[in-house]
Structure formats: structure tokens, C-alpha cells
Design an enzyme around this catalytic site. Structure first.
Site, PDB file in Angstrom:
ATOM      1  CG  ASP A 249      -0.294  -0.351   2.480  1.00 35.74           C
ATOM      2  OD1 ASP A 249       0.861   0.047   2.652  1.00 35.74           O
ATOM      3  OD2 ASP A 249      -0.911  -1.052   3.307  1.00 35.74           O
ATOM      4  CB  CYS A 250       3.147   3.019   1.214  1.00 42.13           C
ATOM      5  SG  CYS A 250       4.306   2.098   2.236  1.00 42.13           S
TER       6      CYS A 250
ATOM      7  CB  CYS B 213       4.860  -2.088   0.435  1.00 49.24           C
ATOM      8  SG  CYS B 213       3.819  -1.659   1.829  1.00 49.24           S
TER       9      CYS B 213
ATOM     10  CB  CYS C 285       8.471   6.375  11.061  1.00 50.59           C
ATOM     11  SG  CYS C 285       8.559   5.239  12.441  1.00 50.59           S
TER      12      CYS C 285
ATOM     13  CB  CYS D  59       5.868   5.988   6.675  1.00 51.91           C
ATOM     14  SG  CYS D  59       5.845   4.230   6.343  1.00 51.91           S
TER      15      CYS D  59
ATOM     16  CG  ASP E 277       5.223  19.025 -37.109  1.00 53.95           C
ATOM     17  OD1 ASP E 277       6.033  19.537 -37.879  1.00 53.95           O
ATOM     18  OD2 ASP E 277       4.309  18.255 -37.474  1.00 53.95           O
TER      19      ASP E 277
ATOM     20  CG  ASP F  19       2.255  14.046 -36.975  1.00 54.50           C
ATOM     21  OD1 ASP F  19       3.421  13.687 -36.765  1.00 54.50           O
ATOM     22  OD2 ASP F  19       1.827  14.397 -38.091  1.00 54.50           O
TER      23      ASP F  19
ATOM     24  CG  ASP G 189       5.429   7.879  10.371  1.00 60.35           C
ATOM     25  OD1 ASP G 189       6.181   8.495   9.614  1.00 60.35           O
ATOM     26  OD2 ASP G 189       4.925   6.782  10.073  1.00 60.35           O
TER      27      ASP G 189
END
Length: 710
Positions: free
Chosen positions: A13-14, A17, A368, A370, A412, A605, A691
Site C-alpha cells: 500500500d505504499c 512496501c 519513521c 513513511c 510541429d 504527431d 508519522d
């Protein structure tokens, strides 16, 4: 011989991890090419001697669950599956309140709540064991993960810091605070899971644009309902009014207005007819259409957008790389500071050992990293998802960061600032020649070319019903001229700079270019055959797009191979500077000159602009040539509108502003709590709140970006 495998990994989840999982797997022998994608919940790795079960055990040791998916090396074997077809998101996603992290939080909440209520009526010696029990319950999963990470070479993980502080608190008799610390930590982890799920929902919303089934036309002329994933290139599909298009294809039969807003963000339905391209996910508003499938399900527009957003979320921006390097030093540094608070303050400041130990543990929790580590990827993932929903595709954090920093944006002209559909406006044959002869000979030379001007000359010959004389020995010099042998004579069609004319034709040429027209000169032998004037109208929103960029403080520049007078006439209408008469290598030189003044973006393009797109700090493709555009550039505007470029700049700046806010919150909260802790104003549980609270605030702030509107 190594085999490339893919797993779905649940529980990430972060960014922390991702980093810990990557580091742990890198320590394993016989495994290489490790890619962990947070948003897609994917792990990809090449195994030579390592076995898949060993990888899954290693992942499980860190508290995640790895489920094998298909082999990455063989996409064609599961032709019927899109990149997402292996695991139905609806089945894979448990509701957040039923996840393992949520269950642990409920259990700890119950234990701490019960102990707190009992402490109101019972003496401390009877309720302390309840707080110790709550702490121990939490320390089993967190401690196991801390040990696994330490064993795999990451001794300074957030789990290590938290477990050290909680055990220390129990030992100095602060069991109640230790229990609150582990509860707040579990709560923070659960909130991160919810936030990550919200961000992933943005990508799943794209996958939901694909209908499950399609009506395939049978050989007998009837229709059969088949899963959309089973459509093959070349199949004929019936799309009824009100249906969502299940494939990328070209219209074989029928006309209709198509609502492409789900894919491109373009709100006005677009009229489409035979021979035109239709994108998967569009909604057919009016007539029935028969489409010939041009891309398999795993490679249609929606699948490619999803793949791009997932890969983009995995690629790291320079700011994120810096934060990750910084946090690698931050945590060990913080542990040294905590140790100094414990050991140095009694002799230096006269604190008693219990106070120095307590405050040292609080400093450890404040350390921490985090919130700081998640501050960048959370904002980037939200920004990328918000853009994708509005037809603004960016291939990663680095590109997203660079777009907003651009001082100049080079465009362009043909097909980017203009419609890319030039048409013949004037025919000026040389003396003794006719218009039909001029068009027939020029078209005969141009029939091998795919250039927009060549197509316009061929279209004019078609309109006049002319039969083209046979031609051979075609040759072309890009940006200059094309020539061929027609009826035994060399005929050349080229730019006036490479096929000069004199006399009355020269005066006419100057007048036509002054009107903003592009003029091609035709020569037969070395004698003039005549002039062909063409005009490619600017896109309806080109002037508004330039004004929007100017309002953002970005200087737009037009780079064109066209003559200076035509370039100046169009640039004056649109309100930007023009650099004209540029060959492909000249465009590269111009980009280099602009880069010397600061970051530069190039918009093209995606077909003949590939070198310039690659040379710029960041390349942006207009969605006209979606296939090529998505491959060559760092970003793409799917809605084919020039204003989309200004929207990309605004999205980039909104994302980077969000990143800065997040970093300020993360560092500011920690700094404030560090001072109050050392002053003895706040204790252990406010320290973990610094934190957890910062992580939650940072994540919620990043999720605001999902609601971004240009």
C-alpha cells in the site's frame, strides 16, 4: 535460460512496501529483472535457478500474498486475455474493512478500548497486562516482518523502529502508551491500504470502460455474441446505437456520431464514417456500424492506456528518487540521534535515565520516514490517473515532472497546429501548359508518397477524374523534393527553395505564400510546369491553445519545413513565434538551442517528428497517430486538441504543487513533534501520531488530485 514470470501481490500500500519487497528479492540468488508495480499490484521477475515457490515464500515472509499470473514472455498464448484479463478486479479486491490489516486494527482497537475502560475502575497492576497483551498481539506480525526485512538486508525498516519503541516502552513501564503506539501504527497501515485502493480504482474505472461481450458478424451474415476478449484482428463486429465499442477498428459500413469522452475526455460526439478509425470504449450514439477489428483485446486503446498508466505509476520521478536516497540515510541517522538522546542527555542536561530513554524512544518513532517516502508517489499516481481519465496520457513521474517545468514548447505545424488535411487552393500552370496536365504529372510523381501534401495533390487529380500516366524511378529527398520518370521525362515536385522559378511565376509564388499557402513547384526536365498552392487550415482551438500556454508563462514556438512567409502568416494568426524552412536535422538543432535556455517540450504527431520528440526534454504526441504517438512520445494528448497541451502543463504543475505540500506536511509535522518531544511536552503516542497522521494527511492530499479538472 531464464523464465519471466508475473505474480499478483496483495497487501502493498505504499512506496515503502515496494522498496522493501524489491530489496528482499534482489538478495535472492537466481532471480533478476525484478519489477514491483504498486498500482498494478504486480511483481515481474526473470528466474534462472530460483523456483517460483521460493519467490512466493520470500514475499509471504514480508507479510504480502503472491499469486502467480500468466508468463510475461508469451502474450500471444493468452490472446483472449487482456493485460487485466487474468484476475477479475471485482473478485481480487476485498472490501477494505475485510482485509488482514483492518482485522488486526479492529482486534487491537477492541483490546486497547477494553483495557482503557477497565483502567478506570481497576488498579494499574491489573490493567497493565491487558495493554501488554495488545502490544504483543501487534508485535507478532510487525516483528515477523521487521526480522524478515533485517534478514534480507533492510535492518532500518519502519517496522524495526516501531517494534523497538514499543518494546522499550513496555520495559520502562509505559505499557499503555506502547499499546496506543501499535494501535495507531496499525490504523495508519489500514488507512494506507484504503488510499492505495482508491488510487487503483482510477485504473479499474478505465478497465470498466470495456464491454464484456461483442456482436461478431458470422460468415452467414448473422451475428453471435462472443466475449470481447476473444475478438481477433480481422473479425467483423456489429455495433448498435447505444452500444459501447468493444474493439479498436475501422468502419466498413455505416455512419454515426461517437461519444469518445470516456477515452479522450472530448465532450462533443464525433461524426465517423466508412474508412475511419474507432476506439474501444467509445459509445455509439446514432446509427449501426460494422467495424473491422484492427487490434486484439490485449492491445486495444483501453488496454494500452491501462498499461501506460500502470507502468507510469511504477516509473519514478527525479524528486521521488531523491527522497528515496535521502530516506535511506535518514532512518539510520535518526536511530543515532535517538541513541544520543538516551545516552548523552543524562550527563549533559541532567535528565534521569527513565526520561532520556522515554524521550529517545519517542524520537525513534518520529524518525519513521513513511510519510516522506509516500509523499511523491502518492501524488504522482493520482496525477497520472486524473490525466488518463481526461485523455492526457503521461509515461511516468519523470515526464510528468518535466512537462510543468518546460520554458518553451515547440510545435510541429502540419497535423499538430493544423488539421493535417491540406487541400489544393490554386493551380498556376506555366505558359503553354494546362491545369489538368500540371495536376496529372504532379500526381503521377506523388503517388508513392504518404506526405499530407502528396495526398492533397492525388485527391485533386481524383476530383478532376484524371487518369495518371505511368511513372517509374521514384526518388525523394525529405523536406526538399520528389521526382520520377514520366513518359520518358524527369518530372520533379518540390519546395520553391529547391526548385526555384523566375519571371511572372516568381511574383505569383510570393503572393500565394503571403496568403499563408504552401506552394509546390513542378518542373519537367528543367523547365517549369507550374505552381500548386495548398492550404492546411489551423485547428479550431490552436489560437486558444497558444493563448492558454502564454497565460501559464510558457513560450510556444512553431517549427516547420514550410517557407518563411507561410510560416509567418500562420504564426501571426495563432499568436506564436515561427521558425520556418527547417529540414528534419534543422529541427533537432532548434530543439538543442531551446534546451540551452531551459527545459523544452516538443509537440508533434509522432510520425515524422520522432527524432525531435526524442531530443526534447519531454516529447508530447497529438493523438491523431495514436499507435505511433503512444510509442514514441513521453506523453500523448488523445483528444487531438491543441488546448490539451496547456492542460498537460497545468496537470504537471498541480501535481508538483501537491508533492511540495506533501513534503512540507511530512517534514513540518515531524519537526514540530521532535521539538515538543525533546521539551517533554509530548510523549510516545503523539510521536507515532506524527508519522501516522502525516502519512494519512499526505495520502488524502494526494487523492484530491483525482478530482483535478483542467
Amino acid at each position: 535460460m531464464s523464465e519471466k514470470l508475473v505474480w499478483r501481490v496483495e497487501g502493498m500500500d505504499c512506496a515503502g512496501c515496494v522498496a522493501s519487497l524489491t530489496r528482499a528479492l534482489e538478495k535472492m540468488p537466481g532471480i533478476s529483472g525484478i519489477e514491483v508495480n504498486l498500482m498494478a499490484e504486480r511483481l515481474t521477475a526473470s528466474l534462472s535457478t530460483a523456483r517460483p515457490e521460493e519467490v512466493e515464500r520470500q514475499v509471504a515472509a514480508l507479510g504480502f500474498t503472491a499469486t502467480p499470473l500468466a508468463t510475461a514472455a508469451a502474450p500471444d498464448e493468452h490472446q483472449g486475455h487482456s493485460h487485466h484479463g487474468h484476475d477479475d478486479p471485482a473478485e481480487a479486491e476485498k472490501p477494505w474493512w475485510a482485509t488482514g490489516k483492518a482485522k488486526l486494527t479492529w482486534l487491537l482497537g477492541g483490546l486497547v478500548g477494553a483495557a482503557t475502560l477497565l483502567s478506570l475502575v481497576l488498579p494499574e497492576r491489573l490493567t497493565d497486562p491487558l495493554f501488554v497483551t495488545a502490544t504483543a498481539v501487534a508485535l507478532i506480525p510487525f516483528g515477523r516482518r521487521a526480522l524478515a526485512l533485517a534478514h534480507m538486508g533492510s535492518p532500518f525498516s519502519i517496522e524495526t523502529l516501531m517494534c523497538t519503541a514499543a518494546i522499550g516502552a513496555v520495559l520502562i513501564g509505559a505499557a499503555e502508551e506502547a499499546a496506543v503506539v501499535v494501535l495507531l501504527f496499525a490504523l495508519g497501515e489500514m488507512l494506507e491500504t484504503i488510499a492505495a485502493g482508491r488510487a487503483r480504482a482510477g485504473i479499474r474505472a478505465l478497465a470498466a470502460l470495456m464491454p464484456r461481450t461483442a456482436l461478431r458478424v458470422t460468415a452467414a451474415g448473422g451475428t453471435e455474441e462472443v466475449p470481447a476478449a476473444r475478438l481477433a484482428v480481422g473479425d467483423l463486429v456489429l455495433v448498435r446505437p447505444g452500444d459501447r465499442v468493444a474493439c479498436d477498428g475501422t468502419i466498413e459500413e455505416g455512419r454515426s456520431a461517437l461519444d469518445e469522452s470516456p477515452v479522450t475526455g472530448e465532450s462533443v460526439p464525433v461524426a465517423r464514417g466508412p474508412g475511419e478509425t474507432v476506439r474501444a470504449g467509445s459509445i455509439n450514439a446514432e446509427g449501426a456500424l460494422r467495424l473491422r477489428v484492427t487490434h486484439a483485446a490485449s492491445d486495444n486503446t483501453i488496454a494500452r492506456i491501462i498499461r501506460m498508466v500502470e507502468e507510469a505509476s511504477a516509473s519514478r520521478a527525479p524528486t521521488q528518487r531523491f527522497i528515496e536516497r535521502f530516506s535511506a540515510w535518514w532512518t539510520p541517522g535518526a536511530m543515532i540521534v535517538a541513541l544520543l538522546v538516551i545516552l548523552a542527555t543524562p550527563p549533559l542536561l541532567g535528565w534521569d535515565w527513565a526520561t532520556s530513554l522515554y524521550r529517545g524512544l519517542a524520537v525513534l518513532l518520529i524518525a519513521c520516514p513513511c510519510a516522506l517516502v509516500i509523499s511523491v508517489p502518492a501524488a504522482m499516481a493520482s496525477g497520472l490517473s486524473a490525466g488518463a481519465r481526461r485523455g492526457l496520457l503521461v509515461k511516468g513521474g519523470a515526464a510528468l515532472e518535466a512537462i510543468g517545468a518546460a520554458c518553451h514548447i515547440a510545435f510541429d505545424k502540419t497535423g499538430t497546429l493544423t488539421e493535417g488535411r491540406p487541400r489544393v487552393t490554386d493551380l498556376i500552370p506555366a505558359e503553354g501548359r494546362s491545369e489538368d496536365e500540371l495536376v496529372a504529372l504532379a500526381a503521377a510523381v506523388e503517388q508513392g508518397s504518404a506526405h499530407p501534401l502528396a495526398r492533397a495533390i492525388l485527391a485533386e487529380a481524383g476530383r478532376r477524374g484524371l487518369s495518371l500516366p505511368p511513372a517509374r524511378g521514384f526518388s525523394a529527398t525529405p523536406g526538399k523534393a520528389v521526382q520520377a520518370v514520366v513518359a520518358g521525362r524527369v518530372v520533379m515536385v518540390g519546395s520553391p527553395r529547391h526548385a526555384p522559378v523566375s519571371g511572372p511565376l516568381a511574383a505569383t509564388l510570393e503572393r500565394l505564400e503571403g496568403e499563408g499557402k504552401t506552394v509546390s513547384v513542378a518542373l519537367i526536365g528543367n523547365a517549369p510546369l507550374g505552381l500548386i498552392a495548398l492550404r492546411d487550415e489551423p485547428r479550431a482551438d490552436a489560437a486558444a491553445g497558444m493563448a492558454a500556454l502564454a497565460a501559464l508563462g510558457v513560450r510556444p514556438v512553431m517549427l516547420t519545413g514550410d517557407n518563411a512567409r507561410t510560416g509567418a502568416a500562420i504564426a501571426a494568426r495563432l499568436g506564436l513565434e515561427a521558425k520556418a524552412e527547417l529540414l528534419p536535422e534543422d529541427k533537432l538543432r532548434e530543439i538543442a538551442a531551446l534546451r540551452a535556455l531551459g527545459p523544452v517540450a516538443m509537440v508533434g504527431d509522432g510520425i515524422n517528428d520522432a527524432p525531435a520528440l526524442a531530443a526534447a526534454s519531454v516529447g508530447i504526441a497529438m493523438g491523431g497517430g495514436t499507435d505511433v504517438a503512444l510509442e514514441t512520445a513521453d506523453a500523448a494528448v488523445l483528444k487531438d486538441r491543441v488546448t490539451g497541451v496547456a492542460e498537460l502543463v497545468a496537470l504537471s504543475r498541480a501535481t508538483m504543487a501537491n508533492v511540495k505540500q506533501n513534503m512540507a506536511v511530512a517534514v513540518g509535522l515531524k519537526g514540530a513533534f521532535l521539538l515538543t518531544t525533546l521539551a517533554g511536552i509530548t510523549g510516545l503516542w503523539p510521536a507515532i501520531l506524527a508519522d501516522t497522521g502525516a502519512t494519512v494527511l499526505v495520502t488524502l492530499n494526494a487523492l484530491r488530485l483525482l478530482r483535478w479538472k483542467p
